[in-house]
Design a protein around this motif. Structure first.
Motif, mmCIF file in Angstrom:
data_model
loop_
_atom_site.group_PDB
_atom_site.id
_atom_site.type_symbol
_atom_site.label_atom_id
_atom_site.label_comp_id
_atom_site.label_asym_id
_atom_site.label_seq_id
_atom_site.Cartn_x
_atom_site.Cartn_y
_atom_site.Cartn_z
ATOM 1 N N LEU A 103 -0.347 -2.711 1.547
ATOM 2 C CA LEU A 103 -1.726 -2.223 1.498
ATOM 3 C C LEU A 103 -1.853 -0.723 1.710
ATOM 4 O O LEU A 103 -2.599 -0.049 1.001
ATOM 5 N N THR A 104 -1.148 -0.167 2.683
ATOM 6 C CA THR A 104 -1.343 1.238 3.022
ATOM 7 C C THR A 104 -0.331 2.179 2.387
ATOM 8 O O THR A 104 -0.569 3.389 2.312
ATOM 9 N N ASN A 105 0.801 1.608 1.917
ATOM 10 C CA ASN A 105 1.843 2.454 1.337
ATOM 11 C C ASN A 105 2.511 1.676 0.208
ATOM 12 O O ASN A 105 3.524 1.008 0.393
ATOM 13 N N PHE A 106 1.924 1.778 -0.980
ATOM 14 C CA PHE A 106 2.405 0.994 -2.115
ATOM 15 C C PHE A 106 3.621 1.665 -2.745
ATOM 16 O O PHE A 106 3.552 2.793 -3.232
ATOM 17 N N PHE A 156 -7.704 -3.047 -7.538
ATOM 18 C CA PHE A 156 -7.081 -3.921 -6.543
ATOM 19 C C PHE A 156 -7.143 -5.381 -6.991
ATOM 20 O O PHE A 156 -6.193 -6.144 -6.799
ATOM 21 N N GLY A 157 -8.254 -5.766 -7.602
ATOM 22 C CA GLY A 157 -8.372 -7.137 -8.102
ATOM 23 C C GLY A 157 -7.351 -7.450 -9.172
ATOM 24 O O GLY A 157 -6.780 -8.543 -9.211
ATOM 25 N N ILE A 158 -7.080 -6.492 -10.053
ATOM 26 C CA ILE A 158 -6.077 -6.704 -11.103
ATOM 27 C C ILE A 158 -4.679 -6.784 -10.503
ATOM 28 O O ILE A 158 -3.846 -7.601 -10.921
ATOM 29 N N TYR A 159 -4.410 -5.941 -9.509
ATOM 30 C CA TYR A 159 -3.137 -6.029 -8.780
ATOM 31 C C TYR A 159 -2.970 -7.420 -8.175
ATOM 32 O O TYR A 159 -1.905 -8.052 -8.307
ATOM 33 N N MET A 195 0.170 5.860 -0.505
ATOM 34 C CA MET A 195 -1.212 5.504 -0.859
ATOM 35 C C MET A 195 -1.327 3.999 -1.042
ATOM 36 O O MET A 195 -0.353 3.315 -1.386
ATOM 37 N N SER A 196 -2.526 3.502 -0.836
ATOM 38 C CA SER A 196 -2.837 2.123 -1.196
ATOM 39 C C SER A 196 -3.056 2.041 -2.698
ATOM 40 O O SER A 196 -3.438 3.026 -3.343
ATOM 41 N N ILE A 197 -2.831 0.878 -3.268
ATOM 42 C CA ILE A 197 -3.138 0.684 -4.687
ATOM 43 C C ILE A 197 -4.621 0.947 -4.942
ATOM 44 O O ILE A 197 -5.021 1.383 -6.029
#
Length: 365
Positions: A30-33, A246-249, A38-40
């Motif tokens: 979540l916090t380091n993609f 985020f939803g697509i991820y 960074m988050s996604i």
């Protein structure tokens, strides 16, 4: 409550259960993609990383759902409710007819929106039977000049589901599959278009999947707002405007999970097993529980039923909630009880509910 991981038995109708493995992976990233810091959710939708996520989700959906090349796969927004308007906007000319098969509230809403753009008609309706059943295929009579035929493949409120789809010949068949998409294999070639909100079987709310035949896009109306044209989104790989990244991820990760579970054949078998556990508790109750749908039209996704009397039904829902079961209230428009057993609801949860139903009946008979 599942004591092993303190997860609720989630039978919500949508947004609904997501696979625990997917949630845990999303949590870890979540916090380091991928080491980006960074988050996604913070990344540009034009970045190479998101492009990989986006195209990977499309590719996995094509593979799992056996989507032929002559179909576009789009990730849109606005839910199925926006599609109720976009479909006639794009595919219905003024004065032209389209047929709607009426099997519940969502069919009614789609039909209502279509009236704003043309002349839809009801092909057949099961409303007189309180939407307890799916129409017989022989009762579906359509006109050869219809723009399209629309149906809702699974009805969340009434708990009915199509087990076989009508052959509409050269007339495009359009299906709202919001509550059973990718719960079992489907012959995509039967359809001109399939659409679905992701929030039941495919991911979180905010993503709408549209699978549409390319030749329909070539014939679609052009005198409508740019963002409401399917061709706009097809031409821009669903990136005309900022997508729900985020939803697509998450959708892509759910597709990965489905693939790891053995694909749609295995998912379908599991869904049948889950639903059988709860339907058996209803059918073996000697009338203590009563299913709404006729047996031949029963949904594997939304099991709707009533308890013997209103007082016991309220007690059933109260005690079920105390026992860790979430989302068993029926839709506010019809009441009763509903267990939604979407792809990510584990068999363990259905077995726990079946056991609870049996014990509740013994206690109160």
């Amino acid at each position: 409550m599942n004591e092993a991981n303190l997860r609720a038995y989630n039978f919500n109708a949508g947004p609904s259960a997501l696979p625990l493995e997917v949630l845990e992976k999303a949590q870890s990233e979540l916090t380091n993609f991928r080491g980006t810091g960074m988050s996604i959710m913070e990344m540009s939708h034009r970045s190479a990383i998101f492009e990989e996520i986006h195209n990977g989700a499309i590719s996995r959906m094509r593979k799992l759902f056996s989507i032929p090349d002559q179909y576009e796969v789009l990730f849109l927004q606005g839910g199925a409710s926006l599609q109720f308007s976009m479909i006639p906007m794009n595919f219905l000319q003024v004065g032209q007819q389209a047929g709607y098969i009426m099997t519940g509230s969502w069919s009614e809403k789609a039909f209502k929106e279509s009236k704003l753009f043309g002349e839809p008609y009801e092909v057949v309706s099961t409303k007189e039977n309180k939407y307890r059943n799916i129409p017989a295929l022989e009762d579906i009579q359509i006109n050869e000049d219809d723009a399209f035929i629309h149906l809702t493949s699974n009805n969340t409120i009434y708990g009915t589901q199509w087990s076989a789809f009508p052959d509409t010949g050269d007339i495009p068949l359009i299906a709202d599959m919001s509550s059973d998409i990718m719960s079992k294999p489907v012959d995509i070639n039967k359809f001109g278009m399939i659409y679905a909100g992701a929030q039941k079987n495919l991911g979180p709310s905010g993503v709408t999947v549209v699978i549409v035949r390319k030749d329909l896009l070539e014939k679609a109306n052009m005198d409508i707002p740019t963002i409401l044209k399917y061709s706009t989104h097809a031409d821009n790989n669903s990136l005309y405007n900022t997508p729900p990244t985020f939803g697509i991820y998450m959708l892509g990760e759910v597709l990965n999970w489905m693939e790891a579970k053995g694909g749609l054949e295995a998912i379908a078998k599991n869904n049948e097993e889950k639903a059988k556990v709860i339907y058996d508790a209803i059918d073996h109750s000697n009338g203590f529980y009563t299913g709404h749908a006729t047996p031949e039209s029963r949904s594997l996704m939304n099991i709707t039923f009533r308890v013997a009397d209103e007082t016991l039904e309220k007690l059933f829902l109260t005690e079920a909630e105390e026992a860790g079961f979430v989302g068993l209230n029926g839709h506010r428009s019809v009441g009763g009880c509903r267990a939604s057993t979407y792809n990510a609801v584990p068999l363990e949860a259905c077995q726990a509910l079946g056991d609870f139903m049996v014990q509740f009946q013994k206690k109160h008979s």
